[in-house]
Design a protein around this motif. Sequence first.
Motif, PDB file in Angstrom:
ATOM      1  N   TYR A 284      33.351  44.033  39.926  1.00 54.17           N
ATOM      2  CA  TYR A 284      34.552  44.114  40.748  1.00 54.17           C
ATOM      3  C   TYR A 284      35.777  44.007  39.854  1.00 54.17           C
ATOM      4  N   ASP A 285      36.878  44.569  40.319  1.00 55.08           N
ATOM      5  CA  ASP A 285      38.108  44.597  39.530  1.00 55.08           C
ATOM      6  C   ASP A 285      38.918  43.340  39.816  1.00 55.08           C
ATOM      7  N   ARG A 286      39.118  42.521  38.797  1.00 59.20           N
ATOM      8  CA  ARG A 286      39.844  41.267  38.954  1.00 59.20           C
ATOM      9  C   ARG A 286      41.355  41.454  39.026  1.00 59.20           C
ATOM     10  N   ARG A 287      41.838  42.644  38.708  1.00 59.08           N
ATOM     11  CA  ARG A 287      43.298  42.869  38.649  1.00 59.08           C
ATOM     12  C   ARG A 287      43.706  43.953  39.647  1.00 59.08           C
ATOM     13  N   GLY A 288      43.339  43.756  40.881  1.00 56.69           N
ATOM     14  CA  GLY A 288      43.710  44.723  41.903  1.00 56.69           C
ATOM     15  C   GLY A 288      42.477  45.298  42.562  1.00 56.69           C
ATOM     16  N   GLY A 289      42.322  46.634  42.491  1.00 58.84           N
ATOM     17  CA  GLY A 289      41.176  47.269  43.092  1.00 58.84           C
ATOM     18  C   GLY A 289      41.323  47.388  44.598  1.00 58.84           C
ATOM     19  N   ASP A 290      40.170  47.553  45.252  1.00 64.07           N
ATOM     20  CA  ASP A 290      40.207  47.727  46.702  1.00 64.07           C
ATOM     21  C   ASP A 290      40.076  46.373  47.410  1.00 64.07           C
ATOM     22  N   ALA A 291      39.899  46.439  48.737  1.00 66.54           N
ATOM     23  CA  ALA A 291      39.837  45.208  49.525  1.00 66.54           C
ATOM     24  C   ALA A 291      38.647  44.345  49.134  1.00 66.54           C
ATOM     25  N   ILE A 292      37.524  44.967  48.789  1.00 66.88           N
ATOM     26  CA  ILE A 292      36.345  44.205  48.374  1.00 66.88           C
ATOM     27  C   ILE A 292      36.624  43.467  47.071  1.00 66.88           C
ATOM     28  N   ASP A 293      37.234  44.159  46.110  1.00 67.59           N
ATOM     29  CA  ASP A 293      37.578  43.514  44.835  1.00 67.59           C
ATOM     30  C   ASP A 293      38.486  42.310  45.066  1.00 67.59           C
ATOM     31  N   ARG A 294      39.493  42.495  45.915  1.00 69.73           N
ATOM     32  CA  ARG A 294      40.446  41.404  46.162  1.00 69.73           C
ATOM     33  C   ARG A 294      39.774  40.239  46.880  1.00 69.73           C
ATOM     34  N   LEU A 295      38.824  40.544  47.771  1.00 66.21           N
ATOM     35  CA  LEU A 295      38.124  39.476  48.479  1.00 66.21           C
ATOM     36  C   LEU A 295      37.258  38.664  47.521  1.00 66.21           C
ATOM     37  N   ILE A 296      36.502  39.340  46.666  1.00 65.09           N
ATOM     38  CA  ILE A 296      35.647  38.614  45.724  1.00 65.09           C
ATOM     39  C   ILE A 296      36.502  37.783  44.773  1.00 65.09           C
ATOM     40  N   THR A 297      37.585  38.367  44.286  1.00 65.21           N
ATOM     41  CA  THR A 297      38.484  37.623  43.391  1.00 65.21           C
ATOM     42  C   THR A 297      39.018  36.380  44.065  1.00 65.21           C
ATOM     43  N   ALA A 298      39.414  36.514  45.337  1.00 69.52           N
ATOM     44  CA  ALA A 298      39.939  35.367  46.083  1.00 69.52           C
ATOM     45  C   ALA A 298      38.865  34.293  46.247  1.00 69.52           C
ATOM     46  N   LEU A 299      37.637  34.705  46.521  1.00 65.23           N
ATOM     47  CA  LEU A 299      36.545  33.739  46.682  1.00 65.23           C
ATOM     48  C   LEU A 299      36.317  32.954  45.394  1.00 65.23           C
TER      49      LEU A 299
END
Length: 431
Positions: free
Chosen positions: A409-424
């Motif tokens: 997953y992309d830690r610096r933006g990306g799509d909604a899934i990337d942002r959700l995983i980063t937030a978790l």
Amino acid sequence: MVADRTGDADVIVVGAGPAGSATAHYLAQHGLEVLLLEKATFPRDKVCGDGLTPRAVAELVTMGVPTRPEDGWIRNKGLRVIGGGHRLELPWPQVASYPDYGLVRARSDLDSTLASHARASGAKLLEGMAVTKPVTDDAGRIVGVQARPVDSRGRATGEAQRTFTAPLVVDAGGVSARVATAMGVEKRSDRPLGVAVRTYFRTERHDDDWMESHLELWDGPPGKSDLLPGYGWIFGLGNGLANVGLGSVSSTARATQLDYKSLFSRWMQNVPGEWGFTPENQVGDLRSAALPMAFNRTPHYTRGLLLVGDSGGMVSPFNGEGIAYALQAGRVAADVVAQALARPDAPSRERALAAYPRRMRDDLGGYYTLGRHFVRLIEHPRVMRICTKYGLPRPLLMRFTLKLLSDSYDRRGGDAIDRLITALTKVVPAA
């Protein structure tokens, strides 16, 4: 190079697996004198699934390691998941941070390639040198190691034991972490421990361009027989062989008490005959290895000693991958060491070295914490069965799961899934 260095090198790296070779490569690129000690003689084998996720591929690219198909690197499109009566092919995510393909390369070839790359970068590699213990000063700080020369089978040659000295030592010696253990850095009992077993088969499936994961292993016809514990994989090597293995994980440091040889045999007896996974097609013994997960040995820096890769428990609890994190740890450790050795006095060097565990924790600590919770769930067969049966048919959920489990997953933006995983990973404690 450190201007006032005394000793055999600026840094001694113990172990020339992916972690050690990456560390040595980057240290040499920083202009440091590096001594890389390896007890085996290349080429040598290691128990591994031989599969590299896009995150690991990105680290190889950063290292400058060529991954051309003509050199034996086999690309794959993504992960084929089989379980719960479903068969799903999930392409690797398209994100800015990582390529959209994985690789498969036998560890005997991979480790030789990385060690040669480190040597070409300027590191001094000594093979057949088994490190036996650390050398410390009166304050208990490591200042070198003792090692004995061994032959290709690991037997002492009769040559005298040697002492190598340096201001800093990196333990990249794998799960045993002999140097770290001798320095009093013990394993943590609250971290997951995985076990993997694997062998090779001659098979028509050798050129499959999907990495295949079996979430259910059956002792007979699927759904009409006993479900075996663990999960399996099949990774084609493109050379007539496939890496076939199974693994299991425990949420604590206590390994699962399973007869892996029997489990593997029962699984092989019930796979389709056309795959050719038969005793006469088996190449090499069925071998096992422990997978130390989620920072199971800390601190990662103490008294002149840095831990990278498996020695520091840098295997993902989500998927059992360690190579990507070994390469990353080598890159980060080398950067920190170069900055530290450029400082003019001991206190400022120590402040710089303290950044290594902090940087690794900041990047991976939250992700590994999520992985620990994941392991606590899936070690219950009923929970795993429900997740497999009802999760696989849901494409959006599986895209989320693939990004999470493969750390793609992309830690610096990306799509909604990337942002959700980063937030978790940010809201859980990075312990």
